[in-house]
Design an enzyme around this catalytic site. Structure first.
Site, PDB file in Angstrom:
ATOM      1  N   GLU A  27      -1.359  -4.919   3.002  1.00  0.00           N
ATOM      2  CA  GLU A  27      -1.331  -3.759   4.200  1.00  0.00           C
ATOM      3  C   GLU A  27      -1.237  -4.237   5.577  1.00  0.00           C
ATOM      4  O   GLU A  27      -1.641  -5.516   5.868  1.00  0.00           O
ATOM      5  CB  GLU A  27      -2.843  -3.322   3.973  1.00  0.00           C
ATOM      6  CG  GLU A  27      -3.127  -2.401   2.673  1.00  0.00           C
ATOM      7  CD  GLU A  27      -4.456  -1.520   3.099  1.00  0.00           C
ATOM      8  OE1 GLU A  27      -4.578  -0.680   2.293  1.00  0.00           O
ATOM      9  OE2 GLU A  27      -5.528  -2.021   3.742  1.00  0.00           O
TER      10      GLU A  27
ATOM     11  N   THR B 269      -1.400   2.691  -8.462  1.00  0.00           N
ATOM     12  CA  THR B 269      -2.636   3.415  -9.290  1.00  0.00           C
ATOM     13  C   THR B 269      -2.016   4.397 -10.304  1.00  0.00           C
ATOM     14  O   THR B 269      -2.446   4.377 -11.318  1.00  0.00           O
ATOM     15  CB  THR B 269      -3.586   4.066  -8.437  1.00  0.00           C
ATOM     16  OG1 THR B 269      -4.116   3.175  -7.559  1.00  0.00           O
ATOM     17  CG2 THR B 269      -4.435   4.924  -9.009  1.00  0.00           C
TER      18      THR B 269
ATOM     19  N   SER C 208      -5.221   6.224  -1.806  1.00  0.00           N
ATOM     20  CA  SER C 208      -5.247   4.630  -1.720  1.00  0.00           C
ATOM     21  C   SER C 208      -6.446   4.043  -2.688  1.00  0.00           C
ATOM     22  O   SER C 208      -7.280   4.664  -2.223  1.00  0.00           O
ATOM     23  CB  SER C 208      -5.100   4.308  -0.355  1.00  0.00           C
ATOM     24  OG  SER C 208      -5.150   2.861  -0.274  1.00  0.00           O
ATOM     25  N   SER C 209      -6.250   3.261  -3.236  1.00  0.00           N
ATOM     26  CA  SER C 209      -7.426   2.504  -4.053  1.00  0.00           C
ATOM     27  C   SER C 209      -8.051   1.558  -2.886  1.00  0.00           C
ATOM     28  O   SER C 209      -7.584   0.727  -2.397  1.00  0.00           O
ATOM     29  CB  SER C 209      -6.778   1.760  -5.063  1.00  0.00           C
ATOM     30  OG  SER C 209      -6.400   2.267  -6.069  1.00  0.00           O
TER      31      SER C 209
ATOM     32  N   SER D 201       0.823  -1.114  -0.054  1.00  0.00           N
ATOM     33  CA  SER D 201      -0.006   0.070  -0.128  1.00  0.00           C
ATOM     34  C   SER D 201       0.935   1.193  -0.126  1.00  0.00           C
ATOM     35  O   SER D 201       1.850   1.335   0.723  1.00  0.00           O
ATOM     36  CB  SER D 201      -1.020   0.025   1.205  1.00  0.00           C
ATOM     37  OG  SER D 201      -1.630   1.150   1.313  1.00  0.00           O
ATOM     38  N   GLY D 202       0.692   2.069  -0.890  1.00  0.00           N
ATOM     39  CA  GLY D 202       1.369   3.498  -0.785  1.00  0.00           C
ATOM     40  C   GLY D 202       2.690   3.416  -1.762  1.00  0.00           C
ATOM     41  O   GLY D 202       3.405   4.440  -1.892  1.00  0.00           O
TER      42      GLY D 202
ATOM     43  N   ASN E 229      -1.173   6.329   2.590  1.00  0.00           N
ATOM     44  CA  ASN E 229      -1.410   6.800   1.167  1.00  0.00           C
ATOM     45  C   ASN E 229      -2.491   7.813   1.079  1.00  0.00           C
ATOM     46  O   ASN E 229      -3.611   7.706   1.395  1.00  0.00           O
ATOM     47  CB  ASN E 229      -1.530   5.553   0.430  1.00  0.00           C
ATOM     48  CG  ASN E 229      -1.650   5.844  -1.305  1.00  0.00           C
ATOM     49  OD1 ASN E 229      -1.653   7.170  -1.487  1.00  0.00           O
ATOM     50  ND2 ASN E 229      -1.854   4.930  -1.996  1.00  0.00           N
TER      51      ASN E 229
ATOM     52  N   GLY F  38      -2.699  -3.043  -2.543  1.00  0.00           N
ATOM     53  CA  GLY F  38      -1.477  -3.689  -2.204  1.00  0.00           C
ATOM     54  C   GLY F  38      -1.500  -4.445  -0.607  1.00  0.00           C
ATOM     55  O   GLY F  38      -2.535  -4.192   0.017  1.00  0.00           O
TER      56      GLY F  38
END
Length: 594
Positions: free
Chosen positions: A431, A164, A211-212, A159-160, A208, A429
């Site tokens: 996490e 994306t 974040s998606s 994540s981050g 993030n 991603g």
């Protein structure tokens, strides 16, 4: 015996993770220590018996290579050091590792994505140019055009990490190099889907700012001349719980803040919104603003892209009405087994969705229990009523999200036969937060599956290449995460035990967790019980150990909404938005029997 050639090694370090050291005295088999000199001049006797010898450092001449496979020694410290040298000293964010592109997130805009750079990579071979996302995109496009074979670009990472944005650049590359001469502007429409899905599916987390909170697979279609003819999007695992709850320093979905920032605009006055801090569903994280982000300007961009996709103002206004209704629903005050009919937010919620106030007030606080001889109306506790309210909000939002994606797909569907396609997968991603719940469990499970595919694909492909060219080659026994996947999904795995517990009328998070402890402690090396907790469990994932808090797992897995509330929504004038493709398969509708 002395050896004049200086050898350098990497040793673990609590702060730097790894630090470099020079061997000052030759090592002989059986020696218990390695004599080292650290870079700060400290001498160290490093124990190597029974501990393994430390990994060797690459010669300085190789450090900074643009392909990690060119290094003499390829292990964790070598990879990290090479990436660090390229990023810190040379300001280069991209590095190859064979057919993989490793991307560092610079957390700022870089001037390396213009059309001139796209054209520079167009038609070039991957190894002939500096590492870049455009080189990977070009490789996919070229393989598709040359061999008439469908391709996929998989963007993975924690994540981050910037997934994306990378997926967005890959799509922009395909749109630019495959531009047709027609006036339909298909490419612009394909790219326009990104700001909308990010507005309704992305949020600020502690890791993030964008974040998606869902997975997205976009399939871009090409004709026989290799020009874009349309696209189709599939989405996965929308994080519905974010609609009603955000952790500290996190936000709800961007679209809510965009709407609140636009509340005073004449066209939005009838939504009766105000600042995001006025609504329970948008103020929980404690900070409604993202530094450097202008929610009002982003709202204008969202509206513009809706229009570009042919989704007119009346459609947009219905979407905004539903979003505003969700915010008002979150502000409805629930008392023990009752709502005040004069509750301002309840009235606005019902007005925006054209619902009957009395019915909504009654069924947010009561439930219907069907016995063999009669139907009983039973009041809920305050907690049950709050859960019913939140479940309704999550259900409305997830169906609105699906409906928007469906309408985007219709807008991106063009006549003409698909000859080939390139898929771009952008899934959120791995996490791990201070508190991890059902959402992180699902995300990390999805990443375990993706990692397995990645390993099989990459190692299999590389090894087949070596065999094809008759290069002497020892098959690599690469890390296989199947045991962790089995722990989660196999018979009597975590998910099966969770589903079983959800079916029991008296099922609880505590009982389910006890079953996990009984089944896996000291029996499965990938499962642990935290020393200081009786309410959590630990899974050793491929990327890291993660501690999951069991509270809420059953409720989130059941995903229940009371049937009477669903019936009320069916009568709304915007029911097509929030009941589209409604089926009992994607949620559990609760009809209680005794």
């Amino acid at each position: 015996m002395h050896n004049n050639t200086c050898r350098k090694v990497w040793i673990p370090d609590n702060e730097e993770v790894w630090q470099s050291a020079e061997i000052t005295k030759s090592y002989r088999t059986g020696d218990r220590v390695l004599h080292l000199l650290l870079e700060d001049g400290t001498e160290l006797n490093y124990p190597v018996d029974p501990a393994p010898l430390p990994p060797l450092r690459n010669p300085d001449i190789l450090v900074g290579e643009n392909d990690l496979t060119a290094l003499s020694y390829l292990h964790e410290p070598a990879v990290l050091h090479n990436l660090k040298v390229r990023f810190v000293e040379s300001k280069l964010i991209y590095t190859y590792s064979g057919i993989i592109l490793v991307a560092m997130n610079p957390y700022k805009q870089l001037p390396i994505y213009g059309d001139a750079i796209i054209h520079a990579y167009s038609g070039q071979n991957m190894g002939d140019m500096d590492p870049h996302i455009f080189a990977v995109a070009e490789e996919a496009y070229k393989q598709m055009a040359r061999n008439n074979r469908n391709q996929s670009v998989i963007v993975s990472g924690e994540s981050g990490a910037g997934k994306t944005v990378s997926a967005r650049y890959a799509m922009r590359y395909f749109a630019t190099v495959s531009k047709s001469n027609s006036n339909v502007h298909v490419e612009d429409k394909v790219l326009a889907s990104n700001p909308i899905t990010e507005a309704v599916g992305n949020a600020k987390t502690t890791r993030n700012d964008n974040s998606s909170r869902f997975g997205k697979y976009t399939e871009i279609s090409f004709d026989q001349r290799h020009q874009i003819t349309g696209a189709n999007m599939r989405t996965y695992l929308l994080e519905k719980s974010r609609v009603v709850f955000q952790s500290e320093n996190e936000r709800n979905y961007h679209i809510f803040y965009q709407l609140c920032a636009s509340a005073l605009q004449p066209e939005f006055k009838h939504l009766k919104l105000g600042h995001a801090e006025e609504f329970n569903y948008t103020r929980m994280g404690g900070n409604t603003v993202i530094e450097g982000v202008d929610d009002r300007a982003d709202m204008m961009e969202t509206q513009k892209t809706f229009t570009l996709l042919g989704l007119k103002e009346d459609f947009q206004m219905d979407v905004f009405k539903i979003l505003a209704a969700i915010l008002h629903l979150g502000n409805v005050n629930v008392y023990f087994s009752s709502l005040k009919l004069e509750d301002k937010h309840l009235n606005i919620f019902c007005e925006l969705l054209d619902l009957d106030n009395d019915k909504v007030a009654q069924w947010l606080c009561h439930r219907k229990i069907i016995t063999t001889s009669e139907t009983v109306i039973k009041p809920m506790t305050k907690l049950q009523a709050l859960n019913a309210r939140d479940a309704l909000a999550k259900k409305i939002y997830s169906h609105l999200f699906d409906f928007i994606v469906e309408r985007i797909n219709k807008a991106l569907h063009f006549s003409g036969k698909q000859h080939t396609f390139i898929g771009v997968l952008d899934i959120y991603g791995f996490e791990t937060f201070d508190v991890n719940s059902f959402e992180q469990f699902c995300i990390n499970y999805a990443n375990e599956k993706l990692q397995q595919q990645f390993n099989l694909h990459v190692f299999k492909l590389e090894q087949e290449e070596y065999m094809k060219e008759n290069i002497p080659w020892t098959l690599i026994d690469f890390y296989d995460n199947q045991p962790v996947i089995d722990l989660i999904e196999a018979k009597m795995g975590i998910l099966e035990l969770l589903d079983e517990e959800c079916l029991l009328p008296q099922g609880t998070d505590e009982n389910w967790l006890q079953k996990l402890y009984n089944n896996y402690i000291n029996k499965n090396p990938f499962f642990q019980k935290p020393k200081m907790s009786n309410t959590s469990f630990i899974i050793q994932h491929f990327a890291d150990k993660v501690e999951y808090k069991s509270e809420g797992f059953l409720e989130k897995n059941r995903d229940t909404v009371y049937e009477v509330l669903i019936d009320i929504l069916r009568n709304s004038k915007v029911s097509k938005f929030i009941m589209a493709n409604y089926s009992t398969r994607d949620t559990k509708i609760l009809v209680e029997y005794e």
